[in-house]
Every structure is written in structure tokens, then in C-alpha cells.
Design a protein around this motif. Structure first.
Motif, mmCIF file in Angstrom:
data_model
loop_
_atom_site.group_PDB
_atom_site.id
_atom_site.type_symbol
_atom_site.label_atom_id
_atom_site.label_comp_id
_atom_site.label_asym_id
_atom_site.label_seq_id
_atom_site.Cartn_x
_atom_site.Cartn_y
_atom_site.Cartn_z
ATOM 1 N N PRO A 188 0.818 -1.238 0.000
ATOM 2 C CA PRO A 188 0.000 0.000 0.000
ATOM 3 C C PRO A 188 0.840 1.272 0.000
ATOM 4 O O PRO A 188 0.443 2.284 -0.591
ATOM 5 C CB PRO A 188 -0.839 -0.121 1.280
ATOM 6 N N ILE A 189 2.013 1.234 0.650
ATOM 7 C CA ILE A 189 2.901 2.407 0.622
ATOM 8 C C ILE A 189 3.351 2.687 -0.808
ATOM 9 O O ILE A 189 3.341 3.831 -1.273
ATOM 10 C CB ILE A 189 4.129 2.187 1.534
ATOM 11 N N ILE A 192 0.540 4.255 -2.851
ATOM 12 C CA ILE A 192 0.330 5.673 -2.533
ATOM 13 C C ILE A 192 1.418 6.550 -3.160
ATOM 14 O O ILE A 192 1.132 7.563 -3.811
ATOM 15 C CB ILE A 192 0.306 5.885 -1.007
ATOM 16 N N ALA A 193 2.678 6.151 -2.969
ATOM 17 C CA ALA A 193 3.795 6.959 -3.460
ATOM 18 C C ALA A 193 4.058 6.747 -4.946
ATOM 19 O O ALA A 193 4.743 7.560 -5.568
ATOM 20 C CB ALA A 193 5.070 6.624 -2.666
ATOM 21 N N ALA A 393 11.351 2.899 6.930
ATOM 22 C CA ALA A 393 10.533 3.983 6.378
ATOM 23 C C ALA A 393 11.194 5.341 6.623
ATOM 24 O O ALA A 393 11.293 6.179 5.719
ATOM 25 C CB ALA A 393 9.140 3.943 7.000
ATOM 26 N N LEU A 430 6.517 10.721 1.295
ATOM 27 C CA LEU A 430 5.264 9.967 1.353
ATOM 28 C C LEU A 430 5.510 8.538 1.845
ATOM 29 O O LEU A 430 4.749 7.999 2.649
ATOM 30 C CB LEU A 430 4.605 9.926 -0.030
ATOM 31 N N ILE A 431 6.586 7.928 1.364
ATOM 32 C CA ILE A 431 6.940 6.578 1.812
ATOM 33 C C ILE A 431 7.229 6.593 3.313
ATOM 34 O O ILE A 431 6.762 5.723 4.063
ATOM 35 C CB ILE A 431 8.165 6.052 1.030
ATOM 36 N N SER A 434 3.885 7.498 5.337
ATOM 37 C CA SER A 434 2.940 6.379 5.218
ATOM 38 C C SER A 434 3.435 5.178 6.008
ATOM 39 O O SER A 434 2.652 4.476 6.666
ATOM 40 C CB SER A 434 2.749 5.996 3.750
ATOM 41 N N GLY A 435 4.743 4.938 5.950
ATOM 42 C CA GLY A 435 5.311 3.817 6.700
ATOM 43 C C GLY A 435 5.128 3.981 8.195
ATOM 44 O O GLY A 435 4.775 3.023 8.898
ATOM 45 N N VAL A 437 2.812 5.807 9.764
ATOM 46 C CA VAL A 437 1.383 5.706 10.093
ATOM 47 C C VAL A 437 0.921 4.252 10.078
ATOM 48 O O VAL A 437 0.249 3.785 11.015
ATOM 49 C CB VAL A 437 0.546 6.548 9.115
ATOM 50 N N LEU A 438 1.289 3.504 9.032
ATOM 51 C CA LEU A 438 0.847 2.105 8.934
ATOM 52 C C LEU A 438 1.476 1.240 10.011
ATOM 53 O O LEU A 438 0.834 0.319 10.525
ATOM 54 C CB LEU A 438 1.168 1.566 7.537
#
Length: 447
Positions: A188-189, A192-193, A393, A430-431, A434-435, A437-438
């Protein structure tokens, strides 16, 4: 050196780089060199040590990346001149459809990126990006950014990359569980990126300058006779297969045996690439009717446009080394350790700080995991596998200008410095975000 002074000095150096290169259009190599020297002197580093520190950093980076770029570019040139890149591009676009070539490139990047370094995967796949963009009339950024995102995610989050393995060891994590979680969180990362951000960036940023690297890989007409898809894929995947074989050497053979040493040797990045490049001279050269003189001309021609890339990558390495040797990096890292915060956030923040300080994602991940690893042994309720992933991340955050990847992306895609900051640096951030947060979400369920 105080943390405030160190942060201010590092910030001033980075701002100076952006202004001098983007606003005053000065040569990036000279700017990186002079800024490194001035920053070191202001930090109080002895004058007789400054130049040596820069040279050591530049030499260390170029010792590996220079060889990779040279061999990868030769292999890419053979792929392009033989029609092999056309064959793969036509097959991929025919299978995925023109509207989904960015998703196809994401999948290819994830597969290729598993066993290879970012720099290696990039030079292997960039010819396909150029050809796909030309054949499908798709904006270059829409295809290139998903490929870069996939390579960056696999490089940072998923073993057997050396930095990830070092973090696995530092946190005493289970390799199998780390790979599984890395895939579940990494996909998913990358989406998104990659395709999501790539489509947004391509719609807002236009590439207008001529790109000599793209021109050497793309021909105006598709050749009527193309090499087979299987032969072309075999050639481009050969270095990947050799590297994967080398990384699995200890599982397949007795450690330190002759066969084990042989597998590690052929699995070395440089050896795998040179073997594949030599193989391409036959599979994509001789069998296509090219003479030895023509193949030599192809390889010589391909190296010309890479000269500036190598200089900039070396200068970025020198800048990062000066940050470390001058004590700026340590002062910033020590300040972060004083602040008490959750381990997942601390590991991520330290990785981000080291990333900004030295540029290298590998060094960032190894350093941060080495610092936080001993703290984790005295803590409970935190998954070691998630610690590996969150550190990875953070290690790619910001895509700073002292990272080799920044200049590699800029020069290959024909971007300006502001365009690279708006695309590559944002993608890397973004990576990272996002990393984090996930991983924080996953920590509720994984302990």
C-alpha cells in the motif's frame, strides 16, 4: 557543538544548495563541494581534514555506485539498440493496457527491487521507462515515479537488503515475519507513493528540457524485427537472479565452502552486472547481427551522458561525509535521544535525522537501529519486526540532495532541482510518513 547550532548549520547548508543551484544556476558539483567545505570550517573542523573528508565520502559512494551506473547503462544501451526494450514495452503495454502501464511498472519494480539495491534496479529499469513512455505516449513521470517508489520501498522495508538485515539483527527480529509484514505494509505504501502520486505529479509538472539519456534509449521507429520476449527478460533478469542466488548462498551451501564462496562471488552486485552485460553482448548483440565494433561503439556512447551523474553522486556522498566528520550529525542525533517518546516514533525520527545528515538510506537504517536496538531489549509490547519496518521507512525520508538517488533521478529524468524536490523528495517523504502511520496502526494488532 550544541544541537541548535548543528540544526541551524545543516539547514543553512541545505538552503544554500537549493538557492545556488536552482536560483543562480551554478554547477551543482561546484556548489556541493564549496558548501561542504564552508560548512565544515564553520562547524570547527580542522582545515587540513576538510578536503580529505569530502574526498573520502565521494570515493566511498562512487566506489560502488559508479561501477553500477556504468555497467547498468551499458546493459540498458544493449537493451535499447537491440529492440529488447521495445519488445518488453510492447508486451507490457499490450497486457496491462496503455492506461495501466504505471501499475505494470510498479509490479515490475517490486519484483526487481526485492534482491537488488535501488541504484541497480534503477539503471536496469530506466530504459524500459523511457521506451514505455514513448510507445504509449504516457508522461514520463507517470511511469518513472511508480518504478522509483517500488524500488525505494523494497530497498528500505524488505530483507535481504543489507540495511534491513542489519536492523533485523539489531532488533532481534524474525526475518520471515519481517518479510511478510514488509510485503503487507510495503505494497500500500508503494501504491500511494507510486501510481497515485505519480499521476498527480505528471499532471502538474511538465518536462520541457531535452533529455540526452532518454534519447539514447528511445528510437523514433519500432523495429520490425525484435528479439524474443523470453530472451530479453532472461538477459535483464540475469543480474537479479545472480544476486538472489548469492544472498541465498548460506542457505543452499555450507558456509565458507568453495561453492559457498563462488555463490557469494557471482552474487556480488558488480560481478552480477558485469556478467549480465557481457552476456547481453551476445544475446542482444551478436544474435542481432551487431559486429564487435558496433557493440563497442554502443558501450562507449552510453557512458558519455553519465559523467555528470557520477560527479554529482560523488559530491553528494562527500557532503554527507563532511556532515558526519564535522560532528553536525552526532549533535543532532544526540538531541533526538534526549527527548522521551514511543520507540516506534524514536526509531523513525532518528532514521530521518541520520538520513538528512548523511544522505544514505542504508547508513541511516543501520545507524538508527544500532542506537535504538539496545533500548528495545529493555522494553516490552513493541514488535521487533515493526521496528525494522518503521526504521526503514524513516531512512528514505525527504530524498535529500546529499543522497545519490536524488541526483540519479534528477539527471536520468531530465528534471531541474526544484522539479526533483517537488517529485522525488515528496515521493520519498510519502513513503516515510505512510510507513510510520501504517506501522503505528499495525502496532495495535502486532506485538
Amino acid at each position: 557543538m550544541s544541537a541548535i547550532f548543528a540544526i541551524s548549520l545543516a539547514t543553512a547548508a541545505i538552503v544554500a544548495l537549493v538557492i545556488l543551484i536552482a536560483r543562480f544556476r551554478l554547477n551543482p558539483f561546484i556548489v556541493l563541494f564549496v558548501t561542504s567545505i564552508v560548512m565544515a570550517l564553520v562547524a570547527g573542523m580542522p582545515a587540513d581534514k576538510v578536503v580529505g573528508s569530502f574526498e573520502a565520502g565521494a570515493g566511498h559512494v562512487l566506489g560502488h555506485v559508479g561501477t553500477v551506473i556504468a555497467l547498468g547503462t551499458m546493459l540498458g544501451k544493449m537493451l535499447a539498440e537491440s529492440g529488447g526494450a521495445d519488445r518488453i514495452a510492447l508486451t507490457i503495454s499490450g497486457f496491462a493496457g496503455r492506461g495501466r502501464v504505471d501499475w505494470a511498472m510498479l509490479v515490475i519494480g517490486l519484483l526487481i527491487g526485492l534482491p537488488v539495491f535501488f541504484e541497480v534496479g534503477f539503471v536496469l529499469l530506466i530504459p524500459l521507462v523511457f521506451v514505455l513512455a514513448e510507445r504509449t505516449k504516457t508522461p514520463l513521470l507517470r511511469i518513472a515515479l511508480p518504478m522509483g517508489a517500488a524500488l525505494s520501498v523494497t530497498h528500505a522495508l524488505i530483507p535481504p537488503h543489507p540495511a534491513a538485515l542489519l536492523a533485523v539483527s539489531a532488533y532481534h527480529a524474525n526475518v520471515g515475519h519481517t518479510i511478510l509484514l514488509g510485503i503487507l505494509i510495503g505494497i500500500p505504501i508503494a501504491i500511494i507513493a507510486g501510481p497515485v502520486f505519480g499521476r498527480f505529479a505528471a499532471a502538474h509538472i511538465s518536462l520541457t528540457e531535452a533529455n540526452p539519456l532518454a534519447e539514447q534509449f528511445v528510437h523514433s521507429d519500432v523495429q520490425t524485427s525484435l528479439p524474443s520476449f523470453s530472451l530479453t527478460v532472461f538477459t535483464i533478469l540475469l543480474p537479479v537472479a545472480l544476486m538472489l542466488l548469492g544472498s541465498a548462498g548460506d542457505l543452499l551451501t555450507i558456509p565458507h565452502s568453495a561453492l559457498n564462496d563462488a555463490l557469494h562471488f557471482v552474487g556480488n552486485t558488480d560481478i552480477a552486472l558485469v556478467l549480465a552485460t557481457i552476456m547481453s553482448f551476445y544475446t542482444l548483440g551478436k544474435t542481432r547481427g551487431f559486429s564487435a565494433e558496433t557493440i563497442l561503439r554502443f558501450t562507449n556512447e552510453s557512458l558519455g551522458p553519465t559523467a555528470l551523474i557520477m560527479l554529482l553522486i560523488g559530491a553528494g556522498g562527500g557532503f554527507g561525509h563532511v556532515l558526519v566528520d564535522s560532528g553536525v550529525s552526532k549533535a543532532i542525533t544526540d538531541a533526538a535521544l534526549v527527548a522521551h517518546m514511543p520507540l516506534l516514533i524514536l526509531a523513525w525520527l532518528l532514521a530521518v535525522i541520520v538520513r538528512i545528515a548523511c544522505g544514505s538510506a542504508t547508513v541511516s537504517m543501520a545507524t538508527a537501529s544500532g542506537i535504538v536496538g539496545p533500548i528495545l531489549t529493555h522494553s516490552t509490547g513493541v514488535s521487533p519486526e515493526l521496528m525494522v519496518l518503521v526504521t526503514g521507512a524513516g531512512s528514505v525520508a525527504l530524498g535529500p540532495m546529499n543522497d545519490a538517488g536524488f541526483w540519479q533521478v534528477k539527471e536520468y529524468l531530465g528534471l531541474t532541482v526544484p522539479q526533483t524536490l517537488k517529485t522525488w523528495s515528496v515521493l520519498e517523504t510519502l513513503i516515510a510518513v505512510s510507513g510510520l502511520v501504517l506501522c503505528l496502526i499495525a502496532s495495535v494488532f502486532v506485538h
